[in-house]
Design a protein around this motif. Structure first.
Motif, PDB file in Angstrom:
ATOM      1  N   PHE A 169       0.827  -1.204   0.000  1.00 63.93           N
ATOM      2  CA  PHE A 169       0.000   0.000   0.000  1.00 63.93           C
ATOM      3  C   PHE A 169       0.865   1.259   0.000  1.00 63.93           C
ATOM      4  CE2 PHE A 169      -2.214   3.356   2.429  1.00 63.93           C
ATOM      5  CZ  PHE A 169      -3.309   3.549   1.599  1.00 63.93           C
ATOM      6  N   THR A 170       1.891   1.299   0.818  1.00 59.66           N
ATOM      7  CA  THR A 170       2.742   2.490   0.875  1.00 59.66           C
ATOM      8  C   THR A 170       3.507   2.716  -0.430  1.00 59.66           C
ATOM      9  OG1 THR A 170       4.514   1.189   1.899  1.00 59.66           O
ATOM     10  CG2 THR A 170       3.002   2.339   3.375  1.00 59.66           C
ATOM     11  N   THR A 171       3.681   1.643  -1.212  1.00 63.30           N
ATOM     12  CA  THR A 171       4.352   1.788  -2.506  1.00 63.30           C
ATOM     13  C   THR A 171       3.589   2.735  -3.422  1.00 63.30           C
ATOM     14  OG1 THR A 171       5.279  -0.448  -2.335  1.00 63.30           O
ATOM     15  CG2 THR A 171       5.207   0.543  -4.535  1.00 63.30           C
ATOM     16  N   ILE A 172       2.271   2.806  -3.257  1.00 65.87           N
ATOM     17  CA  ILE A 172       1.456   3.689  -4.097  1.00 65.87           C
ATOM     18  C   ILE A 172       1.904   5.140  -3.952  1.00 65.87           C
ATOM     19  CG2 ILE A 172      -0.884   4.582  -4.477  1.00 65.87           C
ATOM     20  CD1 ILE A 172      -1.925   1.851  -3.511  1.00 65.87           C
ATOM     21  N   GLY A 173       2.226   5.532  -2.727  1.00 59.94           N
ATOM     22  CA  GLY A 173       2.603   6.915  -2.480  1.00 59.94           C
ATOM     23  C   GLY A 173       4.098   7.160  -2.443  1.00 59.94           C
ATOM     24  N   GLN A 174       4.903   6.088  -2.293  1.00 64.56           N
ATOM     25  CA  GLN A 174       6.347   6.256  -2.148  1.00 64.56           C
ATOM     26  C   GLN A 174       7.156   5.651  -3.287  1.00 64.56           C
ATOM     27  OE1 GLN A 174       7.453   4.521   1.616  1.00 64.56           O
ATOM     28  NE2 GLN A 174       5.891   5.620   2.766  1.00 64.56           N
ATOM     29  N   GLY A 175       6.524   4.749  -4.054  1.00 66.55           N
ATOM     30  CA  GLY A 175       7.278   3.969  -5.033  1.00 66.55           C
ATOM     31  C   GLY A 175       7.394   4.611  -6.394  1.00 66.55           C
ATOM     32  N   TYR A 176       8.146   3.925  -7.262  1.00 64.39           N
ATOM     33  CA  TYR A 176       8.416   4.392  -8.623  1.00 64.39           C
ATOM     34  C   TYR A 176       8.013   3.310  -9.614  1.00 64.39           C
ATOM     35  CZ  TYR A 176      11.461   7.652  -6.086  1.00 64.39           C
ATOM     36  OH  TYR A 176      11.952   8.596  -5.212  1.00 64.39           O
ATOM     37  N   ILE A 177       7.729   3.754 -10.833  1.00 55.94           N
ATOM     38  CA  ILE A 177       7.525   2.791 -11.913  1.00 55.94           C
ATOM     39  C   ILE A 177       8.822   2.016 -12.105  1.00 55.94           C
ATOM     40  CG2 ILE A 177       6.996   2.523 -14.360  1.00 55.94           C
ATOM     41  CD1 ILE A 177       4.631   3.432 -12.681  1.00 55.94           C
ATOM     42  N   SER A 178       8.711   0.700 -12.213  1.00 55.96           N
ATOM     43  CA  SER A 178       9.881  -0.177 -12.230  1.00 55.96           C
ATOM     44  C   SER A 178      10.926   0.262 -13.252  1.00 55.96           C
ATOM     45  CB  SER A 178       9.440  -1.612 -12.539  1.00 55.96           C
ATOM     46  OG  SER A 178      10.544  -2.482 -12.568  1.00 55.96           O
ATOM     47  N   GLY A 179      12.163   0.470 -12.747  1.00 56.76           N
ATOM     48  CA  GLY A 179      13.281   0.802 -13.602  1.00 56.76           C
ATOM     49  C   GLY A 179      13.342   2.251 -14.053  1.00 56.76           C
ATOM     50  N   THR A 180      12.496   3.092 -13.496  1.00 56.78           N
ATOM     51  CA  THR A 180      12.472   4.509 -13.886  1.00 56.78           C
ATOM     52  C   THR A 180      12.440   5.371 -12.621  1.00 56.78           C
ATOM     53  OG1 THR A 180      10.068   4.839 -13.903  1.00 56.78           O
ATOM     54  CG2 THR A 180      11.065   3.828 -15.861  1.00 56.78           C
ATOM     55  N   PRO A 181      12.738   6.682 -12.772  1.00 52.64           N
ATOM     56  CA  PRO A 181      12.606   7.593 -11.626  1.00 52.64           C
ATOM     57  C   PRO A 181      11.210   8.202 -11.526  1.00 52.64           C
ATOM     58  CG  PRO A 181      13.652   8.752 -13.433  1.00 52.64           C
ATOM     59  CD  PRO A 181      13.405   7.337 -13.918  1.00 52.64           C
ATOM     60  N   VAL A 182      10.238   7.670 -12.283  1.00 55.34           N
ATOM     61  CA  VAL A 182       8.890   8.242 -12.335  1.00 55.34           C
ATOM     62  C   VAL A 182       8.053   7.716 -11.167  1.00 55.34           C
ATOM     63  CG1 VAL A 182       6.803   8.525 -13.719  1.00 55.34           C
ATOM     64  CG2 VAL A 182       9.054   8.344 -14.844  1.00 55.34           C
ATOM     65  N   PRO A 183       7.579   8.599 -10.278  1.00 54.43           N
ATOM     66  CA  PRO A 183       6.758   8.155  -9.146  1.00 54.43           C
ATOM     67  C   PRO A 183       5.414   7.594  -9.598  1.00 54.43           C
ATOM     68  CG  PRO A 183       7.645  10.361  -8.760  1.00 54.43           C
ATOM     69  CD  PRO A 183       7.887  10.041 -10.203  1.00 54.43           C
ATOM     70  N   ILE A 184       4.957   6.580  -8.899  1.00 52.61           N
ATOM     71  CA  ILE A 184       3.650   5.996  -9.204  1.00 52.61           C
ATOM     72  C   ILE A 184       2.550   7.038  -9.016  1.00 52.61           C
ATOM     73  CG2 ILE A 184       1.964   4.264  -8.450  1.00 52.61           C
ATOM     74  CD1 ILE A 184       4.317   2.456  -7.705  1.00 52.61           C
ATOM     75  N   ALA A 185       2.680   7.885  -7.997  1.00 53.20           N
ATOM     76  CA  ALA A 185       1.672   8.915  -7.746  1.00 53.20           C
ATOM     77  C   ALA A 185       1.550   9.875  -8.923  1.00 53.20           C
ATOM     78  CB  ALA A 185       2.020   9.688  -6.471  1.00 53.20           C
ATOM     79  N   LEU A 186       2.666  10.188  -9.568  1.00 51.34           N
ATOM     80  CA  LEU A 186       2.643  11.072 -10.731  1.00 51.34           C
ATOM     81  C   LEU A 186       1.879  10.429 -11.877  1.00 51.34           C
ATOM     82  CD1 LEU A 186       3.536  13.580 -12.313  1.00 51.34           C
ATOM     83  CD2 LEU A 186       5.707  12.419 -12.798  1.00 51.34           C
ATOM     84  N   VAL A 187       2.088   9.140 -12.077  1.00 51.27           N
ATOM     85  CA  VAL A 187       1.382   8.424 -13.142  1.00 51.27           C
ATOM     86  C   VAL A 187      -0.119   8.420 -12.860  1.00 51.27           C
ATOM     87  CG1 VAL A 187       1.092   6.197 -14.281  1.00 51.27           C
ATOM     88  CG2 VAL A 187       3.377   7.007 -13.690  1.00 51.27           C
TER      89      VAL A 187
END
Length: 336
Positions: A169-187
């Motif tokens: 769950f915390t990955t949604i707000g803290q994580g990145y798209i795999s292999g990129t510096p793009v945050p999941i929240a931004l996507v």
């Protein structure tokens, strides 16, 4: 010609008419000024800190305002109808507290998240019904629920934060798209920005939103379901506030009842600075998105200079006032 037929003509023109395309109209759009300001502020921040113009840092910067962006999307449509939602950040706190309370008592986090989404939509529905059925002004209604929803959040959790959310769950707000510096929240934000942009600019629902902002009474005479559309907009606002609550809880890994205090100001500032007329009838999702990133870069630059949060609040308020005044001043200048 009867009254109903006469009133339909201007409304149809509001809904169906499109401005003729020209390069002058394209490059005189408000969005181009925002692009210029983005570049200008970016250059200033580059001179302030050598760490600003870094891909990873630029992407990480977006963590700070994705929740505001999610709330600004439906706020754009509400302000186009000449409405306002001051309760959006309090609704976020109430939704976050709902999920945290259920999780605290052993409920799986995904069930708590669904409950939070439901509570957010319900809070928006309550705002919409008070405005459309009881005929109360949006400012008065949402100012009341601004206090009500925040108070309900405090009643559920008190001053004790809830922690221990699962890693997925915390990955949604803290994580990145795999292999990129793009945050999941931004996507997540970009996906909803595209969806809201299509809804506003490419559907009959969006055209009706503009028509309501231009002439609500004419829309009623022409048979447009004004009250239903307004209620749906406030429900969308509540649902996006709930989604922002989930992203924020995931980002911090905990929930407090004082989260998102003042975020309604930031969301409204992004909408108005993006070119949406506070009096209704005019606005664009692209402008809101550009203004959101402009404000985010300004705040990031102030943080790099270690400027206190109180001063940043002053700057945000000043930007809101300028955003309201500047279009009017430009309009008067162009008429002269």
């Amino acid at each position: 010609m009867n009254t109903r037929t006469a009133s339909q003509t201007p409304v149809k023109s509001l809904i169906q008419a499109r401005r003729p395309f020209s390069l002058a109209n394209l490059f005189l759009r408000w969005e181009w000024l925002l692009v210029v300001l983005l570049v200008f502020v970016g250059l200033i921040n580059t001179n302030i800190s050598p760490y600003f113009l870094n891909t990873v840092n630029l992407f990480d910067m977006t963590f700070n305002f994705m929740e505001k962006g999610l709330m600004a999307l439906p706020m754009t449509m509400i302000i186009i109808t000449a409405g306002i939602d001051l309760s959006v950040a309090s609704n976020l706190a109430m939704c976050s507290a709902t999920m945290a309370l259920l999780f605290k008592h052993g409920t799986p986090i995904w069930i708590g998240a669904l409950a939070a989404l439901g509570i957010g939509v319900l809070g928006g529905w309550f705002n919409g019904k008070c405005i459309t059925k009881i005929k109360l002004p949006p400012l008065a209604v949402t100012l009341g629920t601004y206090a009500l929803y925040r108070g309900m959040a405090f009643a559920m959790l008190g001053d004790i934060p809830v922690k221990g959310y699962p890693a997925w769950f915390t990955t949604i707000g803290q994580g990145y798209i795999s292999g990129t510096p793009v945050p999941i929240a931004l996507v997540i934000f970009l996906i909803f920005a595209v969806l809201f942009g299509l809804l506003l600019h490419r559907t009959s629902f969006g055209r009706a939103v503009f028509a309501i902002g231009n002439n609500e009474e004419a829309c009623r005479y022409s048979g447009i379901a004004v009250d239903r559309i307004k209620t749906k907009l406030y429900m969308l606002s509540g649902g996006m506030a709930a989604l922002a609550a989930l992203v924020m809880a995931a980002r911090f890994g905990s929930t407090r009842t004082d989260v998102a205090t003042g975020y309604e100001l930031h969301a409204i500032t992004a909408v108005v600075l993006g070119g949406t007329d506070i009096g209704g009838g005019k606005g664009a999702m692209l402008g809101t998105g550009l203004a959101l990133f402009l404000l985010g870069i300004i705040e990031w630059g102030m943080s790099l200079r270690m400027i206190p949060g109180q001063v940043q609040q002053i700057v945000s308020g000043a930007v809101l006032i300028i955003a309201i005044l500047l279009p009017n001043l430009v309009g008067k200048f162009m008429k002269r």
